[in-house]
Design an enzyme around this catalytic site. Sequence first.
Site, mmCIF file in Angstrom:
data_model
loop_
_atom_site.group_PDB
_atom_site.id
_atom_site.type_symbol
_atom_site.label_atom_id
_atom_site.label_comp_id
_atom_site.label_asym_id
_atom_site.label_seq_id
_atom_site.Cartn_x
_atom_site.Cartn_y
_atom_site.Cartn_z
ATOM 1 N N GLY A 17 -18.277 -33.428 -37.597
ATOM 2 C CA GLY A 17 -17.967 -34.352 -36.240
ATOM 3 C C GLY A 17 -19.312 -34.434 -35.402
ATOM 4 N N THR A 29 -13.065 -28.292 -33.698
ATOM 5 C CA THR A 29 -12.162 -29.185 -34.566
ATOM 6 C C THR A 29 -12.461 -29.587 -35.710
ATOM 7 O OG1 THR A 29 -13.196 -31.131 -33.538
ATOM 8 C CG2 THR A 29 -11.399 -30.518 -32.526
ATOM 9 N N ASN A 31 -12.801 -32.236 -38.495
ATOM 10 C CA ASN A 31 -12.688 -33.793 -38.556
ATOM 11 C C ASN A 31 -12.246 -34.204 -40.065
ATOM 12 O OD1 ASN A 31 -14.252 -33.222 -36.246
ATOM 13 N ND2 ASN A 31 -14.545 -35.377 -36.151
ATOM 14 N N GLU A 81 -8.604 -34.974 -35.509
ATOM 15 C CA GLU A 81 -9.400 -34.042 -35.408
ATOM 16 C C GLU A 81 -8.280 -32.692 -35.186
ATOM 17 O OE1 GLU A 81 -12.523 -33.994 -32.715
ATOM 18 O OE2 GLU A 81 -12.970 -35.976 -32.842
ATOM 19 N N HIS A 86 -6.252 -20.319 -34.831
ATOM 20 C CA HIS A 86 -6.544 -19.066 -35.600
ATOM 21 C C HIS A 86 -7.952 -19.147 -35.233
ATOM 22 C CE1 HIS A 86 -6.290 -15.889 -38.550
ATOM 23 N NE2 HIS A 86 -7.309 -16.494 -39.168
ATOM 24 N N TYR A 93 -16.410 -26.631 -43.086
ATOM 25 C CA TYR A 93 -16.728 -28.116 -43.934
ATOM 26 C C TYR A 93 -16.853 -27.891 -45.113
ATOM 27 C CZ TYR A 93 -18.807 -28.517 -39.159
ATOM 28 O OH TYR A 93 -19.157 -28.908 -37.886
ATOM 29 N N ARG A 106 1.136 -35.932 -25.971
ATOM 30 C CA ARG A 106 0.476 -36.822 -24.860
ATOM 31 C C ARG A 106 -0.593 -38.082 -25.556
ATOM 32 N NH1 ARG A 106 -4.786 -35.755 -23.599
ATOM 33 N NH2 ARG A 106 -5.339 -33.574 -24.088
ATOM 34 N N PHE A 111 -10.890 -38.074 -18.891
ATOM 35 C CA PHE A 111 -10.874 -37.346 -17.997
ATOM 36 C C PHE A 111 -12.035 -37.704 -17.130
ATOM 37 C CE2 PHE A 111 -8.596 -35.472 -21.263
ATOM 38 C CZ PHE A 111 -7.559 -34.768 -20.669
HETATM 39 C C1 LIG Z 1 -5.864 -30.820 -28.600
HETATM 40 C C2 LIG Z 1 -6.913 -31.794 -28.381
HETATM 41 C C3 LIG Z 1 -6.852 -32.888 -27.433
HETATM 42 C C4 LIG Z 1 -7.614 -33.700 -27.077
HETATM 43 N N1 LIG Z 1 -7.501 -34.730 -26.233
HETATM 44 C C5 LIG Z 1 -8.429 -35.779 -25.911
HETATM 45 C C6 LIG Z 1 -8.304 -36.498 -24.938
HETATM 46 O O1 LIG Z 1 -7.536 -36.533 -24.061
HETATM 47 N N2 LIG Z 1 -9.378 -37.509 -24.600
HETATM 48 C C7 LIG Z 1 -10.599 -37.581 -25.310
HETATM 49 O O2 LIG Z 1 -11.517 -38.306 -25.107
HETATM 50 N N3 LIG Z 1 -10.727 -36.698 -26.487
HETATM 51 C C8 LIG Z 1 -9.695 -35.675 -26.804
HETATM 52 N N4 LIG Z 1 -9.716 -34.989 -27.704
HETATM 53 C C9 LIG Z 1 -10.810 -35.082 -28.825
HETATM 54 C C10 LIG Z 1 -12.043 -34.771 -28.211
HETATM 55 O O3 LIG Z 1 -12.809 -35.515 -27.282
HETATM 56 C C11 LIG Z 1 -12.929 -34.155 -29.678
HETATM 57 O O4 LIG Z 1 -12.234 -33.455 -30.633
HETATM 58 C C12 LIG Z 1 -14.382 -33.609 -29.215
HETATM 59 O O5 LIG Z 1 -15.136 -34.631 -28.823
HETATM 60 C C13 LIG Z 1 -15.001 -33.133 -30.523
HETATM 61 O O6 LIG Z 1 -15.457 -34.031 -31.430
HETATM 62 P P1 LIG Z 1 -16.361 -33.818 -32.459
HETATM 63 O O7 LIG Z 1 -15.807 -32.879 -33.571
HETATM 64 O O8 LIG Z 1 -16.473 -35.214 -33.202
HETATM 65 O O9 LIG Z 1 -17.632 -33.047 -31.909
HETATM 66 C C14 LIG Z 1 -8.727 -33.778 -28.016
HETATM 67 C C15 LIG Z 1 -9.093 -32.851 -28.934
HETATM 68 C C16 LIG Z 1 -8.083 -31.954 -29.333
HETATM 69 C C17 LIG Z 1 -8.286 -30.816 -30.310
#
Ligand SMILES: Cc1cc2nc3c(=O)[nH]c(=O)nc-3n(C[C@H](O)[C@H](O)[C@H](O)COP(=O)(O)O)c2cc1C
Length: 148
Positions: A17, A29, A31, A81, A86, A93, A106, A111
């Site tokens: 990601g 996370t 992806n 994602e 853990h 990857y 939710r 935010f």
């Molecule tokens: C439990 C969880 C809740 C998340 N909630 C939101 C959210 O409410 N709003 C949002 O824009 N992204 C949310 N995300 C996504 C994150 O923005 C995203 O995982 C983060 O940008 C990392 O992305 P990347 O792996 O591409 O770097 C959430 C991710 C997780 C794991």
Amino acid sequence: MSQIALPYFAKGEVVKGFGRGSRELGCPTANYPEDVVKKLPNEIECGVYFGVASVDKGEVHDMVLSIGYNPFYNGTVRTMETHVLHTFENDFYGKELRVVLLGFIRPQIKFNSLEEFKQKLREDIAYASNELQKPEYVKYKNDSFFTD
Ligand SMILES: Cc1cc2nc3c(=O)[nH]c(=O)nc-3n(C[C@H](O)[C@H](O)[C@H](O)COP(=O)(O)O)c2cc1C
């Protein structure tokens, strides 16, 4: 109602990601590639879910998973994602991630600050950890999906 299609089983290879998960959010996370995201049924709406997951047929762990456009980052692509509850020695990857989505937490939120986002993530994880102790969810850790 998002719950109709649950439990939802998915598997696929972990791709890179943007790396913001670990860097900015303290929440690494894994992806999925586009083909796995495209297979999602319409009933699975964007938002945050809890469930269980394994990496390369290893131990099955609790997880939280996010589906959507990541409005906080003004994303334009729908991503899926997983944050596995853990601590792993290495990133995964290229490895095979299997997930079972069990419950909806939710919708995704845009935010106002990174702090608010991080606080909500802590709440998501606490909520998921509590829900996942229920026998109706624990049983999925032994599902044949994880050994087939
Ligand atoms: C439990 C969880 C809740 C998340 N909630 C939101 C959210 O409410 N709003 C949002 O824009 N992204 C949310 N995300 C996504 C994150 O923005 C995203 O995982 C983060 O940008 C990392 O992305 P990347 O792996 O591409 O770097 C959430 C991710 C997780 C794991």
